[in-house]
Design an enzyme around this catalytic site. Sequence first.
Site, mmCIF file in Angstrom:
data_model
loop_
_atom_site.group_PDB
_atom_site.id
_atom_site.type_symbol
_atom_site.label_atom_id
_atom_site.label_comp_id
_atom_site.label_asym_id
_atom_site.label_seq_id
_atom_site.Cartn_x
_atom_site.Cartn_y
_atom_site.Cartn_z
ATOM 1 N N GLY A 26 -7.747 -6.752 -1.720
ATOM 2 C CA GLY A 26 -6.344 -6.318 -1.625
ATOM 3 C C GLY A 26 -5.439 -7.536 -1.679
ATOM 4 N N ALA A 27 -5.949 -8.587 -2.348
ATOM 5 C CA ALA A 27 -5.330 -9.923 -2.280
ATOM 6 C C ALA A 27 -3.933 -9.994 -2.880
ATOM 7 C CB ALA A 27 -6.245 -10.937 -2.976
ATOM 8 N N LYS A 30 0.883 -6.807 -0.097
ATOM 9 C CA LYS A 30 1.801 -7.473 0.843
ATOM 10 C C LYS A 30 1.012 -8.210 1.928
ATOM 11 C CE LYS A 30 4.049 -3.466 1.426
ATOM 12 N NZ LYS A 30 3.486 -2.727 0.269
ATOM 13 N N MET A 31 0.038 -7.537 2.519
ATOM 14 C CA MET A 31 -0.761 -8.194 3.565
ATOM 15 C C MET A 31 -1.770 -9.162 2.957
ATOM 16 S SD MET A 31 0.016 -7.640 6.658
ATOM 17 C CE MET A 31 -1.472 -8.042 7.568
ATOM 18 N N PRO A 122 -6.334 -1.571 14.108
ATOM 19 C CA PRO A 122 -5.151 -0.899 13.565
ATOM 20 C C PRO A 122 -3.945 -1.824 13.509
ATOM 21 C CG PRO A 122 -5.647 -0.086 15.783
ATOM 22 C CD PRO A 122 -6.780 -0.972 15.379
ATOM 23 N N HIS A 151 8.610 2.104 9.898
ATOM 24 C CA HIS A 151 8.026 1.196 8.909
ATOM 25 C C HIS A 151 8.858 1.131 7.628
ATOM 26 C CE1 HIS A 151 4.389 1.362 11.413
ATOM 27 N NE2 HIS A 151 3.992 0.272 10.764
ATOM 28 N N HIS A 152 8.543 0.120 6.832
ATOM 29 C CA HIS A 152 9.098 -0.042 5.482
ATOM 30 C C HIS A 152 8.801 1.215 4.641
ATOM 31 C CE1 HIS A 152 4.985 -0.825 3.882
ATOM 32 N NE2 HIS A 152 4.785 -1.297 5.103
ATOM 33 N N LYS A 155 5.212 2.227 2.785
ATOM 34 C CA LYS A 155 3.969 2.491 3.519
ATOM 35 C C LYS A 155 3.324 3.787 3.034
ATOM 36 C CE LYS A 155 1.976 2.762 8.152
ATOM 37 N NZ LYS A 155 0.739 2.094 7.687
ATOM 38 N N GLY A 161 -1.447 3.757 11.617
ATOM 39 C CA GLY A 161 -2.712 3.622 12.346
ATOM 40 C C GLY A 161 -2.464 3.208 13.786
HETATM 41 N N1 NDP Z 1 -4.037 -3.829 10.858
HETATM 42 C C1 NDP Z 1 -2.857 -4.423 10.665
HETATM 43 O O1 NDP Z 1 -2.415 -5.265 11.470
HETATM 44 C C2 NDP Z 1 -2.074 -4.070 9.458
HETATM 45 C C3 NDP Z 1 -2.529 -3.095 8.617
HETATM 46 N N2 NDP Z 1 -1.883 -2.788 7.471
HETATM 47 C C4 NDP Z 1 -2.530 -1.840 6.602
HETATM 48 O O2 NDP Z 1 -3.125 -2.555 5.523
HETATM 49 C C5 NDP Z 1 -3.147 -1.751 4.338
HETATM 50 C C6 NDP Z 1 -2.464 -2.488 3.208
HETATM 51 O O3 NDP Z 1 -1.106 -2.663 3.516
HETATM 52 P P1 NDP Z 1 -0.126 -3.448 2.521
HETATM 53 O O4 NDP Z 1 -0.640 -4.813 2.249
HETATM 54 O O5 NDP Z 1 1.223 -3.267 3.081
HETATM 55 O O6 NDP Z 1 -0.285 -2.548 1.195
HETATM 56 P P2 NDP Z 1 -0.078 -2.985 -0.336
HETATM 57 O O7 NDP Z 1 0.011 -1.727 -1.118
HETATM 58 O O8 NDP Z 1 1.017 -3.982 -0.441
HETATM 59 O O9 NDP Z 1 -1.445 -3.740 -0.693
HETATM 60 C C7 NDP Z 1 -2.673 -3.104 -0.918
HETATM 61 C C8 NDP Z 1 -3.328 -3.818 -2.094
HETATM 62 O O10 NDP Z 1 -4.658 -3.329 -2.229
HETATM 63 C C9 NDP Z 1 -4.863 -3.093 -3.639
HETATM 64 N N3 NDP Z 1 -5.959 -2.167 -3.840
HETATM 65 C C10 NDP Z 1 -5.926 -0.809 -3.991
HETATM 66 N N4 NDP Z 1 -7.164 -0.348 -4.198
HETATM 67 C C11 NDP Z 1 -7.987 -1.411 -4.181
HETATM 68 C C12 NDP Z 1 -9.382 -1.572 -4.312
HETATM 69 N N5 NDP Z 1 -10.196 -0.519 -4.528
HETATM 70 N N6 NDP Z 1 -9.896 -2.818 -4.236
HETATM 71 C C13 NDP Z 1 -9.114 -3.885 -4.038
HETATM 72 N N7 NDP Z 1 -7.789 -3.799 -3.908
HETATM 73 C C14 NDP Z 1 -7.236 -2.580 -3.956
HETATM 74 C C15 NDP Z 1 -3.528 -2.566 -4.111
HETATM 75 O O11 NDP Z 1 -3.421 -2.585 -5.514
HETATM 76 P P3 NDP Z 1 -2.443 -1.503 -6.237
HETATM 77 O O12 NDP Z 1 -1.085 -1.733 -5.648
HETATM 78 O O13 NDP Z 1 -2.567 -1.832 -7.687
HETATM 79 O O14 NDP Z 1 -3.000 -0.157 -5.872
HETATM 80 C C16 NDP Z 1 -2.599 -3.561 -3.427
HETATM 81 O O15 NDP Z 1 -2.493 -4.767 -4.151
HETATM 82 C C17 NDP Z 1 -2.483 -0.428 4.753
HETATM 83 O O16 NDP Z 1 -3.467 0.503 5.140
HETATM 84 C C18 NDP Z 1 -1.628 -0.825 5.948
HETATM 85 O O17 NDP Z 1 -1.341 0.238 6.798
HETATM 86 C C19 NDP Z 1 -0.723 -3.423 7.133
HETATM 87 C C20 NDP Z 1 -0.179 -4.366 7.961
HETATM 88 C C21 NDP Z 1 -0.818 -4.779 9.191
HETATM 89 O O1 LIG Z 2 1.483 -0.473 6.601
HETATM 90 C C1 LIG Z 2 1.947 -1.303 7.415
HETATM 91 O O2 LIG Z 2 2.893 -2.045 7.129
HETATM 92 C C2 LIG Z 2 1.316 -1.422 8.738
HETATM 93 N N1 LIG Z 2 0.240 -0.736 8.962
HETATM 94 C C3 LIG Z 2 -0.490 -0.706 10.177
HETATM 95 C C4 LIG Z 2 -0.416 0.655 10.799
HETATM 96 O O3 LIG Z 2 -0.418 1.654 10.081
HETATM 97 O O4 LIG Z 2 -0.394 0.752 12.036
HETATM 98 C C5 LIG Z 2 -0.106 -1.833 11.113
HETATM 99 C C6 LIG Z 2 1.348 -2.138 11.130
HETATM 100 O O5 LIG Z 2 2.007 -1.085 11.747
HETATM 101 C C7 LIG Z 2 1.874 -2.373 9.714
#
Ligand code: NDP
Ligand SMILES: O=C(O)C1=N[C@H](C(=O)O)C[C@H](O)C1
Length: 265
Positions: A26-27, A30-31, A122, A151-152, A155, A161
């Site tokens: 997921g490089a 955003k995360m 989460p 959230h933004h 999402k 979560g």
């Molecule tokens: N635990 C924590 O502290 C946090 C958790 N999260 C969670 O992390 C997840 C990602 O969030 P965020 O970064 O905002 O989302 P984004 O949509 O910005 O990033 C996800 C990335 O994963 C890619 N992706 C999709 N499918 C695959 C796959 N099969 N293999 C590899 N890469 C893939 C997407 O590509 P494409 O866009 O082309 O589909 C995208 O580049 C969410 O579930 C979010 O809720 C977020 C923030 C904090």
């Molecule tokens: O998608 C997000 O941005 C986030 N996802 C996680 C969640 O669903 O709890 C963590 C954080 O809230 C950011």
Amino acid sequence: MTEQAGTASVVDRDYEDEPLRVAVVGARGKMGATVCAAVEAADDLEVVAMVDAGDWLFNVSDAGAEVVVDFTHPDVVMDNLRFCVDQGIHCVVGTTGFTQERLDTLSGWLEHKPGLGVLVAPNFALGAVLSMKFAQLAAKYYESVEVIELHHARKADAPSGTASRTAQLIAQARAAAGMAPSPDATTQELDGARGASVDGVRVHSVRLSGLVAHEEILFGAEGETLTIRHDSLDRKSFMPGVLLAVREVPKRPGLTVGLEDLLGL
Ligand SMILES: NC(=O)C1=CN([C@@H]2O[C@H](COP(=O)(O)OP(=O)(O)OC[C@H]3O[C@@H](n4cnc5c(N)ncnc54)[C@H](OP(=O)(O)O)[C@@H]3O)[C@@H](O)[C@H]2O)C=CC1
Ligand SMILES: O=C(O)C1=N[C@H](C(=O)O)C[C@H](O)C1
């Protein structure tokens, strides 16, 4: 993402002076992009593979990754984890969507891989982990509770979560204390007006451009309320927790849920 079962075993680390080899899945997200920068900036860690949608997941094992960090999407995370577990690669997972059924499945896979660690959290922000802990503590003292997560607008999932986990922990604490459901005299409502019920706790989801990740836990009793609020204003807030998990997961075989243990909470 292409998935294929492999047979490699857990990597034994006998070269402690070399950086831990980390792959980010997921490089380009955003995360994921923030994680890549944070790992690169740490002297004891290095990014050996960056994988995103459409890339070959074997890049991770071909690069000799010791730990995979997954921030992708709830629809694909289990396939990614199946691959990593088969390959004997430790995992740190921030992706949401983890039901108890998914956690049980993951635990089952890990039974066949002694020494392998997977950590699913989460939320990696210190304040969010503390908020959940504070909420657990407060739960038995207040007859009313509701959770609001904000959230933004990009999402994918609702409720978050973190909010689901918070509600579950509160529900467990209330059940352990033998409490009745929160009082609620509503007899007429527009669909969704009272939010979703997670284990009997109402959770409300706000999606708004400009926000990052925020949560309020509202408690109420006769004549008083208590509000616990946490704000992630920048995705950098998750990085200390992610890096801690990356360093610790090889030392923690089996499934770890949440960052609480690692923080000594
Ligand atoms: N635990 C924590 O502290 C946090 C958790 N999260 C969670 O992390 C997840 C990602 O969030 P965020 O970064 O905002 O989302 P984004 O949509 O910005 O990033 C996800 C990335 O994963 C890619 N992706 C999709 N499918 C695959 C796959 N099969 N293999 C590899 N890469 C893939 C997407 O590509 P494409 O866009 O082309 O589909 C995208 O580049 C969410 O579930 C979010 O809720 C977020 C923030 C904090
Ligand atoms: O998608 C997000 O941005 C986030 N996802 C996680 C969640 O669903 O709890 C963590 C954080 O809230 C950011």
